[in-house]
Enzyme design. Sequence first.
Site, PDB file in Angstrom:
ATOM      1  N   ASP A  37       0.840  -1.204   0.000  1.00  0.00           N
ATOM      2  CA  ASP A  37       0.000   0.000   0.000  1.00  0.00           C
ATOM      3  C   ASP A  37       0.874   1.251   0.000  1.00  0.00           C
ATOM      4  OD1 ASP A  37      -2.150  -1.681   0.180  1.00  0.00           O
ATOM      5  OD2 ASP A  37      -2.312  -1.497   2.364  1.00  0.00           O
TER       6      ASP A  37
HETATM    7  N1  URA Z   1      -1.204  -5.891   3.914  1.00  0.00           N
HETATM    8  C1  URA Z   1      -1.717  -4.643   3.876  1.00  0.00           C
HETATM    9  O1  URA Z   1      -2.778  -4.382   4.420  1.00  0.00           O
HETATM   10  N2  URA Z   1      -1.017  -3.702   3.225  1.00  0.00           N
HETATM   11  C2  URA Z   1       0.177  -3.927   2.634  1.00  0.00           C
HETATM   12  O2  URA Z   1       0.785  -3.013   2.080  1.00  0.00           O
HETATM   13  C3  URA Z   1       0.703  -5.223   2.701  1.00  0.00           C
HETATM   14  C4  URA Z   1      -0.005  -6.199   3.347  1.00  0.00           C
END
Ligand code: URA
Length: 240
Positions: free
Chosen positions: A110
Amino acid sequence: MQLQDILYSQGFGTRRICAGLIQQGLVMVDGQARREPAEDFDPADLQFQVQGRAWHFYEKAYVVLHKPAGTECSQKPSTYPSVYTLLPAPLRQRPQKGAVQGVQAVGRLDQDTTGLLLLTDDGQFIHRMNSPRHHVPKVYEVTTKHPLDPSQASRLMAGVVLDDDPRPVRAAACEIAGEHHLRLTLTEGKYHQVKRMLAAVGNRVEGLHRSRIGELVLPPELEPGQWRWLSAQDLAALRA
Ligand code: URA
Protein backbone atom coordinates in the site's frame (compact mmCIF):
# COMPACT_ATOMS: atom_id res chain seq x y z
CA MET A 1 27.66 -10.59 -27.92
CA GLN A 2 27.87 -7.19 -29.59
CA LEU A 3 28.29 -4.24 -27.25
CA GLN A 4 25.18 -2.55 -28.63
CA ASP A 5 23.15 -5.71 -27.93
CA ILE A 6 24.53 -5.92 -24.42
CA LEU A 7 23.45 -2.34 -23.71
CA TYR A 8 20.07 -2.96 -25.32
CA SER A 9 19.48 -6.04 -23.16
CA GLN A 10 20.23 -4.02 -20.03
CA GLY A 11 17.66 -1.33 -20.80
CA PHE A 12 19.71 1.50 -22.28
CA GLY A 13 17.20 2.07 -25.09
CA THR A 14 16.75 0.93 -28.66
CA ARG A 15 19.72 -0.60 -30.47
CA ARG A 16 20.08 2.67 -32.34
CA ILE A 17 20.27 4.67 -29.13
CA CYS A 18 22.75 2.15 -27.70
CA ALA A 19 24.91 2.37 -30.85
CA GLY A 20 24.81 6.16 -30.51
CA LEU A 21 25.97 6.04 -26.88
CA ILE A 22 28.87 3.82 -27.93
CA GLN A 23 29.85 5.95 -30.95
CA GLN A 24 29.88 9.05 -28.75
CA GLY A 25 32.45 7.40 -26.49
CA LEU A 26 30.06 7.25 -23.53
CA VAL A 27 30.50 3.52 -22.92
CA MET A 28 33.61 2.17 -21.26
CA VAL A 29 34.76 -1.41 -20.76
CA ASP A 30 37.91 -2.11 -18.74
CA GLY A 31 38.49 1.62 -18.33
CA GLN A 32 38.55 2.24 -22.08
CA ALA A 33 35.93 4.01 -24.23
CA ARG A 34 34.63 1.57 -26.88
CA ARG A 35 33.39 3.29 -30.01
CA GLU A 36 32.51 0.26 -32.12
CA PRO A 37 28.87 -0.84 -31.50
CA ALA A 38 29.50 -4.28 -33.06
CA GLU A 39 32.56 -5.09 -30.93
CA ASP A 40 32.07 -8.47 -29.26
CA PHE A 41 32.29 -9.10 -25.52
CA ASP A 42 31.44 -12.05 -23.33
CA PRO A 43 28.48 -10.62 -21.38
CA ALA A 44 28.85 -12.99 -18.41
CA ASP A 45 30.07 -10.91 -15.47
CA LEU A 46 30.83 -7.98 -17.79
CA GLN A 47 31.31 -4.68 -15.96
CA PHE A 48 31.02 -1.48 -17.93
CA GLN A 49 30.32 2.20 -17.51
CA VAL A 50 27.69 4.26 -19.28
CA GLN A 51 27.99 8.00 -18.98
CA GLY A 52 30.25 7.53 -15.98
CA ARG A 53 27.94 5.18 -14.09
CA ALA A 54 29.10 1.65 -13.34
CA TRP A 55 26.92 -1.27 -14.48
CA HIS A 56 27.14 -5.01 -14.42
CA PHE A 57 25.56 -7.33 -16.99
CA TYR A 58 22.70 -9.36 -15.52
CA GLU A 59 20.67 -11.76 -17.62
CA LYS A 60 17.73 -10.98 -15.33
CA ALA A 61 17.47 -8.05 -12.95
CA TYR A 62 16.62 -8.63 -9.29
CA VAL A 63 16.63 -5.66 -6.95
CA VAL A 64 15.52 -4.86 -3.43
CA LEU A 65 14.06 -1.45 -2.68
CA HIS A 66 13.37 0.08 0.71
CA LYS A 67 9.93 1.42 -0.13
CA PRO A 68 9.24 4.75 1.52
CA ALA A 69 5.80 5.82 2.73
CA GLY A 70 3.79 7.89 0.27
CA THR A 71 4.68 5.92 -2.86
CA GLU A 72 2.53 3.66 -5.02
CA CYS A 73 3.61 0.32 -6.44
CA SER A 74 1.81 1.07 -9.70
CA GLN A 75 3.43 2.15 -12.98
CA LYS A 76 0.54 4.58 -13.36
CA PRO A 77 -0.02 5.91 -9.85
CA SER A 78 -3.21 7.77 -9.02
CA THR A 79 -2.09 10.04 -6.17
CA TYR A 80 1.48 9.44 -4.96
CA PRO A 81 4.71 9.07 -6.90
CA SER A 82 5.42 5.62 -8.29
CA VAL A 83 8.14 3.48 -6.68
CA TYR A 84 9.47 3.00 -10.21
CA THR A 85 10.66 6.61 -10.23
CA LEU A 86 13.16 5.59 -7.52
CA LEU A 87 14.94 3.28 -9.98
CA PRO A 88 17.32 4.30 -12.75
CA ALA A 89 15.87 4.37 -16.27
CA PRO A 90 17.63 1.19 -17.55
CA LEU A 91 15.91 -0.92 -14.87
CA ARG A 92 12.57 0.47 -15.99
CA GLN A 93 13.32 -0.08 -19.67
CA ARG A 94 14.81 -3.58 -19.78
CA PRO A 95 13.28 -5.21 -22.85
CA GLN A 96 11.24 -8.35 -22.65
CA LYS A 97 10.45 -10.28 -25.82
CA GLY A 98 10.98 -7.11 -27.83
CA ALA A 99 8.63 -4.92 -25.80
CA VAL A 100 9.97 -2.38 -23.34
CA GLN A 101 8.88 -3.68 -19.97
CA GLY A 102 11.43 -3.20 -17.23
CA VAL A 103 11.32 -4.67 -13.76
CA GLN A 104 8.00 -5.25 -11.99
CA ALA A 105 7.22 -5.22 -8.28
CA VAL A 106 6.89 -8.68 -6.76
CA GLY A 107 3.47 -8.04 -5.22
CA ARG A 108 2.30 -4.62 -4.16
CA LEU A 109 2.49 -2.71 -0.92
CA ASP A 110 0.00 0.00 0.00
CA GLN A 111 1.07 3.62 -0.43
CA ASP A 112 1.56 4.05 3.33
CA THR A 113 3.40 0.73 3.84
CA THR A 114 7.19 0.88 4.07
CA GLY A 115 9.95 -1.70 3.78
CA LEU A 116 11.13 -4.56 1.65
CA LEU A 117 9.97 -4.54 -1.96
CA LEU A 118 11.48 -6.84 -4.58
CA LEU A 119 11.47 -5.93 -8.25
CA THR A 120 12.52 -8.11 -11.15
CA ASP A 121 11.96 -8.85 -14.83
CA ASP A 122 11.88 -12.60 -14.14
CA GLY A 123 8.23 -13.58 -14.50
CA GLN A 124 8.72 -17.06 -13.08
CA PHE A 125 10.33 -15.62 -9.97
CA ILE A 126 7.42 -13.20 -9.49
CA HIS A 127 4.97 -16.06 -9.82
CA ARG A 128 6.86 -18.24 -7.37
CA MET A 129 7.17 -15.49 -4.75
CA ASN A 130 3.50 -14.53 -4.99
CA SER A 131 1.87 -17.91 -5.32
CA PRO A 132 0.20 -19.00 -2.05
CA ARG A 133 1.09 -22.57 -3.06
CA HIS A 134 4.78 -21.87 -2.45
CA HIS A 135 4.16 -20.53 1.07
CA VAL A 136 6.90 -17.89 0.89
CA PRO A 137 6.66 -16.14 4.27
CA LYS A 138 6.39 -12.35 4.32
CA VAL A 139 6.99 -10.72 7.68
CA TYR A 140 5.24 -7.47 8.62
CA GLU A 141 5.93 -5.21 11.59
CA VAL A 142 2.52 -3.86 12.48
CA THR A 143 1.91 -0.85 14.71
CA THR A 144 -1.61 -1.06 16.08
CA LYS A 145 -3.94 1.66 17.31
CA HIS A 146 -5.20 -0.37 20.28
CA PRO A 147 -3.12 -2.41 22.71
CA LEU A 148 -2.68 -5.99 21.58
CA ASP A 149 -3.89 -8.91 23.59
CA PRO A 150 -3.13 -12.62 23.21
CA SER A 151 -6.70 -13.40 22.11
CA GLN A 152 -6.21 -11.22 19.02
CA ALA A 153 -3.04 -13.12 18.15
CA SER A 154 -4.82 -16.46 18.64
CA ARG A 155 -7.67 -15.38 16.39
CA LEU A 156 -5.21 -14.31 13.68
CA MET A 157 -3.54 -17.71 13.91
CA ALA A 158 -6.85 -19.58 13.91
CA GLY A 159 -8.07 -17.67 10.85
CA VAL A 160 -10.38 -14.74 10.18
CA VAL A 161 -12.90 -14.27 7.40
CA LEU A 162 -12.42 -11.23 5.17
CA ASP A 163 -15.33 -9.71 3.29
CA ASP A 164 -14.41 -10.93 -0.21
CA ASP A 165 -13.87 -14.63 0.52
CA PRO A 166 -15.67 -17.06 2.84
CA ARG A 167 -12.47 -19.08 3.36
CA PRO A 168 -10.63 -17.91 6.47
CA VAL A 169 -7.13 -16.45 6.11
CA ARG A 170 -4.56 -17.33 8.73
CA ALA A 171 -1.32 -15.88 9.92
CA ALA A 172 1.57 -18.30 9.51
CA ALA A 173 3.13 -16.78 12.64
CA CYS A 174 2.15 -14.03 15.00
CA GLU A 175 4.21 -12.53 17.79
CA ILE A 176 3.21 -9.72 20.11
CA ALA A 177 6.48 -7.77 20.20
CA GLY A 178 5.19 -4.78 22.20
CA GLU A 179 1.97 -3.32 23.49
CA HIS A 180 1.23 -1.90 20.02
CA HIS A 181 3.69 -3.95 17.97
CA LEU A 182 2.71 -7.16 16.24
CA ARG A 183 5.06 -9.21 14.07
CA LEU A 184 2.84 -10.99 11.59
CA THR A 185 3.91 -13.56 9.01
CA LEU A 186 1.71 -14.25 5.98
CA THR A 187 2.21 -16.65 3.10
CA GLU A 188 -0.29 -15.02 0.75
CA GLY A 189 -0.93 -11.48 -0.31
CA LYS A 190 -4.55 -10.45 -0.58
CA TYR A 191 -5.53 -6.82 -1.05
CA HIS A 192 -4.94 -4.86 2.22
CA GLN A 193 -4.60 -8.22 3.93
CA VAL A 194 -2.84 -7.14 7.12
CA LYS A 195 -5.13 -4.15 7.60
CA ARG A 196 -8.25 -6.22 7.03
CA MET A 197 -7.06 -9.03 9.29
CA LEU A 198 -6.37 -6.61 12.13
CA ALA A 199 -9.74 -4.95 11.60
CA ALA A 200 -11.39 -8.40 11.75
CA VAL A 201 -10.05 -8.89 15.30
CA GLY A 202 -11.16 -5.45 16.45
CA ASN A 203 -7.88 -3.58 16.12
CA ARG A 204 -6.53 -1.13 13.55
CA VAL A 205 -3.24 -0.75 11.68
CA GLU A 206 -1.51 2.56 12.32
CA GLY A 207 1.80 1.67 10.69
CA LEU A 208 2.96 -1.18 8.46
CA HIS A 209 6.48 -2.17 7.52
CA ARG A 210 7.62 -5.31 5.67
CA SER A 211 10.86 -6.50 7.20
CA ARG A 212 11.46 -9.87 5.54
CA ILE A 213 10.52 -12.10 2.59
CA GLY A 214 11.60 -15.73 2.92
CA GLU A 215 15.07 -15.63 4.46
CA LEU A 216 15.82 -12.19 3.01
CA VAL A 217 15.80 -9.38 5.56
CA LEU A 218 15.53 -5.75 4.41
CA PRO A 219 19.21 -4.74 4.15
CA PRO A 220 19.84 -2.38 7.09
CA GLU A 221 22.10 -0.13 5.00
CA LEU A 222 19.23 0.78 2.66
CA GLU A 223 17.58 4.06 3.64
CA PRO A 224 13.95 4.60 2.55
CA GLY A 225 13.99 5.19 -1.20
CA GLN A 226 17.30 3.37 -1.77
CA TRP A 227 17.73 0.16 -3.73
CA ARG A 228 20.45 -2.34 -4.54
CA TRP A 229 20.93 -5.42 -6.70
CA LEU A 230 20.23 -8.73 -5.03
CA SER A 231 23.37 -10.79 -4.63
CA ALA A 232 23.59 -14.49 -5.53
CA GLN A 233 23.41 -15.13 -1.77
CA ASP A 234 20.21 -13.07 -1.43
CA LEU A 235 18.65 -14.99 -4.31
CA ALA A 236 19.63 -18.30 -2.74
CA ALA A 237 17.99 -17.15 0.52
CA LEU A 238 14.80 -16.32 -1.36
CA ARG A 239 14.73 -19.57 -3.31
CA ALA A 240 15.49 -21.73 -0.25
N1 URA B 1 -1.20 -5.89 3.91
C1 URA B 1 -1.72 -4.64 3.88
O1 URA B 1 -2.78 -4.38 4.42
N2 URA B 1 -1.02 -3.70 3.23
C2 URA B 1 0.18 -3.93 2.63
O2 URA B 1 0.78 -3.01 2.08
C3 URA B 1 0.70 -5.22 2.70
C4 URA B 1 0.00 -6.20 3.35
